[in-house]
Enzyme design. Structure first.
Site, PDB file in Angstrom:
ATOM      1  N   ARG A  41       0.841  -1.181   0.000  1.00 38.84           N
ATOM      2  CA  ARG A  41       0.000   0.000   0.000  1.00 38.84           C
ATOM      3  C   ARG A  41       0.891   1.251   0.000  1.00 38.84           C
ATOM      4  O   ARG A  41       1.653   1.485   0.932  1.00 38.84           O
ATOM      5  CB  ARG A  41      -0.913   0.008   1.237  1.00 38.84           C
ATOM      6  N   ARG A  68      -5.128  25.612  -9.021  1.00 39.10           N
ATOM      7  CA  ARG A  68      -4.619  24.356  -8.480  1.00 39.10           C
ATOM      8  C   ARG A  68      -4.006  23.560  -9.621  1.00 39.10           C
ATOM      9  O   ARG A  68      -4.711  22.997 -10.462  1.00 39.10           O
ATOM     10  CB  ARG A  68      -5.750  23.580  -7.809  1.00 39.10           C
ATOM     11  N   ALA A  80      -8.161  27.685   3.943  1.00 40.60           N
ATOM     12  CA  ALA A  80      -7.669  26.407   4.465  1.00 40.60           C
ATOM     13  C   ALA A  80      -6.151  26.424   4.476  1.00 40.60           C
ATOM     14  O   ALA A  80      -5.517  27.207   3.778  1.00 40.60           O
ATOM     15  CB  ALA A  80      -8.188  25.244   3.616  1.00 40.60           C
ATOM     16  N   LEU A  82      -2.385  24.007   6.104  1.00 43.65           N
ATOM     17  CA  LEU A  82      -1.789  22.882   6.815  1.00 43.65           C
ATOM     18  C   LEU A  82      -1.633  23.167   8.301  1.00 43.65           C
ATOM     19  O   LEU A  82      -1.504  24.320   8.724  1.00 43.65           O
ATOM     20  CB  LEU A  82      -0.412  22.569   6.233  1.00 43.65           C
ATOM     21  N   GLU A  97      -5.180  30.896   9.284  1.00 43.32           N
ATOM     22  CA  GLU A  97      -5.490  30.815   7.857  1.00 43.32           C
ATOM     23  C   GLU A  97      -6.548  31.840   7.450  1.00 43.32           C
ATOM     24  O   GLU A  97      -6.455  32.430   6.374  1.00 43.32           O
ATOM     25  CB  GLU A  97      -5.961  29.401   7.502  1.00 43.32           C
ATOM     26  N   GLU A 101      -5.311  34.475   4.658  1.00 47.25           N
ATOM     27  CA  GLU A 101      -5.888  34.370   3.323  1.00 47.25           C
ATOM     28  C   GLU A 101      -6.980  35.402   3.047  1.00 47.25           C
ATOM     29  O   GLU A 101      -7.220  35.748   1.893  1.00 47.25           O
ATOM     30  CB  GLU A 101      -6.443  32.964   3.104  1.00 47.25           C
ATOM     31  N   PRO A 119      -8.856   8.679   1.891  1.00 50.07           N
ATOM     32  CA  PRO A 119      -8.257   7.671   2.768  1.00 50.07           C
ATOM     33  C   PRO A 119      -7.705   6.445   2.062  1.00 50.07           C
ATOM     34  O   PRO A 119      -6.966   5.676   2.672  1.00 50.07           O
ATOM     35  CB  PRO A 119      -9.425   7.294   3.703  1.00 50.07           C
ATOM     36  N   GLY A 120      -8.028   6.275   0.777  1.00 51.84           N
ATOM     37  CA  GLY A 120      -7.440   5.157   0.043  1.00 51.84           C
ATOM     38  C   GLY A 120      -6.020   5.417  -0.409  1.00 51.84           C
ATOM     39  O   GLY A 120      -5.290   4.482  -0.756  1.00 51.84           O
ATOM     40  N   GLU A 124      -4.367  12.304   5.006  1.00 46.36           N
ATOM     41  CA  GLU A 124      -4.743  13.666   5.378  1.00 46.36           C
ATOM     42  C   GLU A 124      -6.077  13.689   6.115  1.00 46.36           C
ATOM     43  O   GLU A 124      -7.071  13.145   5.649  1.00 46.36           O
ATOM     44  CB  GLU A 124      -4.847  14.570   4.154  1.00 46.36           C
ATOM     45  N   GLU A 148      -1.098  32.138  -4.426  1.00 47.77           N
ATOM     46  CA  GLU A 148      -1.943  32.997  -3.592  1.00 47.77           C
ATOM     47  C   GLU A 148      -1.910  34.457  -4.047  1.00 47.77           C
ATOM     48  O   GLU A 148      -2.831  35.214  -3.741  1.00 47.77           O
ATOM     49  CB  GLU A 148      -1.522  32.886  -2.128  1.00 47.77           C
TER      50      GLU A 148
END
Length: 208
Positions: A41, A68, A80, A82, A97, A101, A119-120, A124, A148
């Site tokens: 995996r 993006r 948003a 990290l 944030e 932003e 999740p696969g 995160e 940004e």
């Protein structure tokens, strides 16, 4: 039957990290399956994120439009970012944030929902906050760069964002999950029943 996610960890017999980036890395684990076989995996290791659905008194959501590169699109998103350090308080990160932003602060904070984005293939975890009582932040604006620097800002009625999400016109996961979660909360027990801003977050434990 109570439907809820539960912790579980299958045995890992080998692991390696073939790539380490500035904020994330890629890990390869050899995991024992229920039938005894071993499967590889590969997944991205991520520090976790926070997102803010900032709602003003006119029932408008503060949104940002940003390029993006992986999807070759400009997406409408909610603020948003990290979690900068392990164990960072997610509310502190969310306030940061929103300030950096959008140069906005909020008086009332609630946890809207917690999600795993993919999740696969990635670990995160994102905590999405609902922020109300918005006001222009004091002090100088945060200096932005890279993507940004081209970012646009708007305030859009919540109903328009719900329609856009369901119509397939809006694709950012935090925006889509956030606006639909808020609509569901209002249709259910109401936003006052949402968890407090400092609610525990097992996916990314933190100190108050």
């Amino acid at each position: 039957m109570q439907v809820r996610d539960t912790p579980e960890e299958w045995r890992t017999v080998a692991t390696e990290t073939p790539f380490v980036g500035k904020k994330t890395s890629v890990r390869s684990d050899e995991v024992v399956m229920p039938d005894g076989s071993v499967a590889r995996r590969d997944y991205q290791v991520h520090p976790g994120s926070v997102a803010v659905l900032a709602l003003d008194e006119e029932d408008r959501v503060l949104v940002l439009r940003q390029y993006r590169h992986p999807v070759r699109q400009k997406l409408w998103e909610i603020p948003a970012g990290l979690l900068d350090v392990p164990g960072e308080n997610p509310l502190h990160a969310a306030r940061r944030e929103l300030f950096e932003e959008a140069h906005v602060e909020a008086a009332d904070w609630r946890v809207l929902t917690d999600v795993y984005t993919t999740p696969g293939g990635c670990d995160e975890a994102v905590r999405i906050f609902l922020a109300r009582g918005l006001a222009e932040a004091a002090g100088e604006r945060y200096e932005v760069s890279d993507e940004e620097a081209d970012m646009e800002q708007a305030r859009v009625p919540l109903a328009d964002l719900v329609r856009g999400a369901l119509a397939g016109e809006l694709h950012n996961n935090c925006l889509v999950v956030g606006v639909l979660a808020l609509a569901a909360a209002r249709a259910g027990e109401g936003v006052d029943a949402l968890r407090p801003a400092d609610a525990p977050w097992p996916a990314r434990p933190f100190e108050a």
